[in-house]
Design a protein around this motif. Structure first.
Motif, PDB file in Angstrom:
ATOM      1  N   ILE A  22     -52.289 -50.046 -10.829  1.00  0.00           N
ATOM      2  CA  ILE A  22     -50.851 -50.240 -10.987  1.00  0.00           C
ATOM      3  C   ILE A  22     -50.222 -49.008 -11.617  1.00  0.00           C
ATOM      4  CG2 ILE A  22     -50.936 -52.753 -11.057  1.00  0.00           C
ATOM      5  CD1 ILE A  22     -50.751 -52.649 -14.079  1.00  0.00           C
ATOM      6  N   GLU A  23     -48.947 -48.847 -11.323  1.00  0.00           N
ATOM      7  CA  GLU A  23     -48.164 -47.742 -11.875  1.00  0.00           C
ATOM      8  C   GLU A  23     -46.743 -48.248 -12.086  1.00  0.00           C
ATOM      9  OE1 GLU A  23     -48.067 -43.817 -13.275  1.00  0.00           O
ATOM     10  OE2 GLU A  23     -49.814 -44.814 -12.438  1.00  0.00           O
ATOM     11  N   PHE A  24     -46.119 -47.851 -13.178  1.00  0.00           N
ATOM     12  CA  PHE A  24     -44.739 -48.221 -13.474  1.00  0.00           C
ATOM     13  C   PHE A  24     -43.862 -47.036 -13.107  1.00  0.00           C
ATOM     14  CE2 PHE A  24     -41.069 -48.949 -16.275  1.00  0.00           C
ATOM     15  CZ  PHE A  24     -40.813 -50.293 -16.011  1.00  0.00           C
ATOM     16  N   ILE A  25     -43.019 -47.204 -12.086  1.00  0.00           N
ATOM     17  CA  ILE A  25     -42.223 -46.098 -11.560  1.00  0.00           C
ATOM     18  C   ILE A  25     -40.757 -46.522 -11.489  1.00  0.00           C
ATOM     19  CG2 ILE A  25     -41.858 -44.556  -9.602  1.00  0.00           C
ATOM     20  CD1 ILE A  25     -44.821 -45.094  -8.832  1.00  0.00           C
ATOM     21  N   LYS A  26     -39.927 -45.858 -12.256  1.00  0.00           N
ATOM     22  CA  LYS A  26     -38.483 -46.093 -12.236  1.00  0.00           C
ATOM     23  C   LYS A  26     -38.130 -47.576 -12.341  1.00  0.00           C
ATOM     24  CE  LYS A  26     -37.568 -41.951  -9.540  1.00  0.00           C
ATOM     25  NZ  LYS A  26     -36.999 -41.398  -8.311  1.00  0.00           N
ATOM     26  N   GLY A  27     -38.778 -48.262 -13.267  1.00  0.00           N
ATOM     27  CA  GLY A  27     -38.449 -49.657 -13.517  1.00  0.00           C
ATOM     28  C   GLY A  27     -39.105 -50.665 -12.605  1.00  0.00           C
ATOM     29  N   VAL A  28     -40.055 -50.221 -11.766  1.00  0.00           N
ATOM     30  CA  VAL A  28     -40.734 -51.111 -10.822  1.00  0.00           C
ATOM     31  C   VAL A  28     -42.244 -50.934 -10.974  1.00  0.00           C
ATOM     32  CG1 VAL A  28     -41.097 -51.606  -8.356  1.00  0.00           C
ATOM     33  CG2 VAL A  28     -38.813 -51.022  -9.192  1.00  0.00           C
ATOM     34  N   ILE A  29     -42.984 -52.034 -10.868  1.00  0.00           N
ATOM     35  CA  ILE A  29     -44.444 -51.965 -10.866  1.00  0.00           C
ATOM     36  C   ILE A  29     -44.912 -51.787  -9.434  1.00  0.00           C
ATOM     37  CG2 ILE A  29     -46.600 -53.212 -11.304  1.00  0.00           C
ATOM     38  CD1 ILE A  29     -45.070 -54.710 -13.549  1.00  0.00           C
ATOM     39  N   TYR A  30     -45.704 -50.771  -9.214  1.00  0.00           N
ATOM     40  CA  TYR A  30     -46.356 -50.533  -7.924  1.00  0.00           C
ATOM     41  C   TYR A  30     -47.803 -50.964  -8.097  1.00  0.00           C
ATOM     42  CZ  TYR A  30     -42.477 -47.602  -6.289  1.00  0.00           C
ATOM     43  OH  TYR A  30     -41.253 -47.133  -5.885  1.00  0.00           O
ATOM     44  N   ALA A  31     -48.288 -51.831  -7.215  1.00  0.00           N
ATOM     45  CA  ALA A  31     -49.658 -52.341  -7.321  1.00  0.00           C
ATOM     46  C   ALA A  31     -50.360 -52.247  -5.979  1.00  0.00           C
ATOM     47  CB  ALA A  31     -49.650 -53.800  -7.791  1.00  0.00           C
ATOM     48  N   ASN A  32     -51.466 -51.549  -5.974  1.00  0.00           N
ATOM     49  CA  ASN A  32     -52.315 -51.512  -4.797  1.00  0.00           C
ATOM     50  C   ASN A  32     -52.991 -52.876  -4.664  1.00  0.00           C
ATOM     51  OD1 ASN A  32     -55.615 -50.735  -5.222  1.00  0.00           O
ATOM     52  ND2 ASN A  32     -54.852 -50.732  -3.145  1.00  0.00           N
ATOM     53  N   VAL A  33     -53.019 -53.421  -3.464  1.00  0.00           N
ATOM     54  CA  VAL A  33     -53.702 -54.690  -3.210  1.00  0.00           C
ATOM     55  C   VAL A  33     -55.099 -54.340  -2.714  1.00  0.00           C
ATOM     56  CG1 VAL A  33     -53.648 -56.888  -1.987  1.00  0.00           C
ATOM     57  CG2 VAL A  33     -51.498 -55.781  -2.649  1.00  0.00           C
ATOM     58  N   TRP A  34     -56.107 -54.640  -3.536  1.00  0.00           N
ATOM     59  CA  TRP A  34     -57.492 -54.249  -3.293  1.00  0.00           C
ATOM     60  C   TRP A  34     -57.955 -54.665  -1.896  1.00  0.00           C
ATOM     61  CZ3 TRP A  34     -61.044 -51.045  -4.340  1.00  0.00           C
ATOM     62  CH2 TRP A  34     -62.396 -51.336  -4.170  1.00  0.00           C
ATOM     63  N   GLN A  35     -58.678 -53.770  -1.254  1.00  0.00           N
ATOM     64  CA  GLN A  35     -59.253 -53.958   0.086  1.00  0.00           C
ATOM     65  C   GLN A  35     -58.189 -54.007   1.182  1.00  0.00           C
ATOM     66  OE1 GLN A  35     -62.505 -53.877   0.941  1.00  0.00           O
ATOM     67  NE2 GLN A  35     -63.291 -53.760  -1.121  1.00  0.00           N
ATOM     68  N   THR A  36     -56.982 -53.479   0.890  1.00  0.00           N
ATOM     69  CA  THR A  36     -55.943 -53.378   1.916  1.00  0.00           C
ATOM     70  C   THR A  36     -55.364 -51.961   1.871  1.00  0.00           C
ATOM     71  OG1 THR A  36     -53.942 -53.904   0.643  1.00  0.00           O
ATOM     72  CG2 THR A  36     -55.286 -55.779   1.408  1.00  0.00           C
ATOM     73  N   ASP A  37     -54.532 -51.655   2.833  1.00  0.00           N
ATOM     74  CA  ASP A  37     -53.805 -50.384   2.863  1.00  0.00           C
ATOM     75  C   ASP A  37     -52.376 -50.577   2.377  1.00  0.00           C
ATOM     76  OD1 ASP A  37     -55.918 -48.847   3.961  1.00  0.00           O
ATOM     77  OD2 ASP A  37     -55.471 -49.645   5.953  1.00  0.00           O
ATOM     78  N   GLN A  38     -52.175 -51.558   1.515  1.00  0.00           N
ATOM     79  CA  GLN A  38     -50.835 -51.940   1.079  1.00  0.00           C
ATOM     80  C   GLN A  38     -50.635 -51.712  -0.417  1.00  0.00           C
ATOM     81  OE1 GLN A  38     -48.512 -53.316   3.271  1.00  0.00           O
ATOM     82  NE2 GLN A  38     -50.004 -52.928   4.889  1.00  0.00           N
ATOM     83  N   ILE A  39     -49.433 -51.260  -0.744  1.00  0.00           N
ATOM     84  CA  ILE A  39     -48.975 -51.227  -2.129  1.00  0.00           C
ATOM     85  C   ILE A  39     -47.749 -52.119  -2.187  1.00  0.00           C
ATOM     86  CG2 ILE A  39     -47.957 -49.805  -3.951  1.00  0.00           C
ATOM     87  CD1 ILE A  39     -49.631 -47.460  -2.862  1.00  0.00           C
ATOM     88  N   VAL A  40     -47.726 -53.009  -3.159  1.00  0.00           N
ATOM     89  CA  VAL A  40     -46.594 -53.913  -3.323  1.00  0.00           C
ATOM     90  C   VAL A  40     -45.740 -53.408  -4.480  1.00  0.00           C
ATOM     91  CG1 VAL A  40     -47.867 -55.528  -4.816  1.00  0.00           C
ATOM     92  CG2 VAL A  40     -45.927 -56.352  -3.506  1.00  0.00           C
ATOM     93  N   GLN A  41     -44.435 -53.517  -4.333  1.00  0.00           N
ATOM     94  CA  GLN A  41     -43.484 -53.167  -5.389  1.00  0.00           C
ATOM     95  C   GLN A  41     -43.020 -54.466  -6.024  1.00  0.00           C
ATOM     96  OE1 GLN A  41     -41.104 -51.116  -2.455  1.00  0.00           O
ATOM     97  NE2 GLN A  41     -41.280 -49.224  -3.625  1.00  0.00           N
TER      98      GLN A  41
END
Length: 182
Positions: A101-120
């Motif tokens: 996870i990363e906190f970027i400009k007021g939003v949490i970005y989270a990689n979803v394990w075993q996928t090619d997706q990042i959720v905001q």
């Protein structure tokens, strides 16, 4: 000058973040975290938490921890008490396997394990604000994943230059990406 601090062999190091001249580091399954001085890497403290440690970031006030479930916890960086928890749902179902996870400009970005997706994720409500689809990123760069474990697994943000970096487990490259609205 490069510095290094080895984690004792009984620990599998995971999420790490820097807040107020301290480095905070999680371990995967031992429910133990470490705090180091940013300049010297000298150990300053240890802390415990429930469950697994997968990802760690921070906002202005709290450490933000993911544990491989759909829950994200906000910890007090002084005493490591859980101050609040949000849960992330996708179309009414828990969105599990929230990883790096990363906190970027007021939003949490989270990689979803075993996928090619990042959720905001909205850090106040857990509501999904958007998705970043990185399917085929490694192949488009001319590399083939070396095995099934070679999955998207790293998010880093450089706020000084407003740059987002992406990598993966066993990936031979680090990518700087720019996001654009769909």
């Amino acid at each position: 000058m490069l510095q290094k601090r080895d984690v004792p062999a009984q620990y599998f190091a995971e999420g790490l973040t820097i807040l107020n001249d301290r480095i905070y580091q999680l371990t995967w399954q031992t429910q133990k975290g470490f705090v180091y001085d940013l300049q010297t890497f000298k150990p300053l403290d240890e802390f415990s938490y429930q469950g697994e440690g997968w990802g760690l970031t921070h906002d202005e006030s709290f450490l933000i921890l993911s544990d491989g479930t759909n829950r994200i916890r906000f910890l007090d960086p002084q005493n490591f008490a859980v101050k609040r928890t949000i849960s992330v749902f996708d179309r009414g179902m828990p969105l599990s396997a929230l990883n790096e996870i990363e906190f970027i400009k007021g939003v949490i970005y989270a990689n979803v394990w075993q996928t090619d997706q990042i959720v905001q994720v909205d850090p106040e409500t857990g509501k999904i604000l958007g998705w970043i689809n990185l399917a085929g990123l490694l192949r488009r760069a001319g590399d083939q994943p070396v095995d099934a474990e070679a999955v998207l697994n790293g998010i880093a943000y450089d706020d000084a230059y407003d740059r987002l970096f992406i990598t993966g487990k066993l990936w031979p490259k680090l990518f700087e990406i720019r996001l654009k609205s769909k």
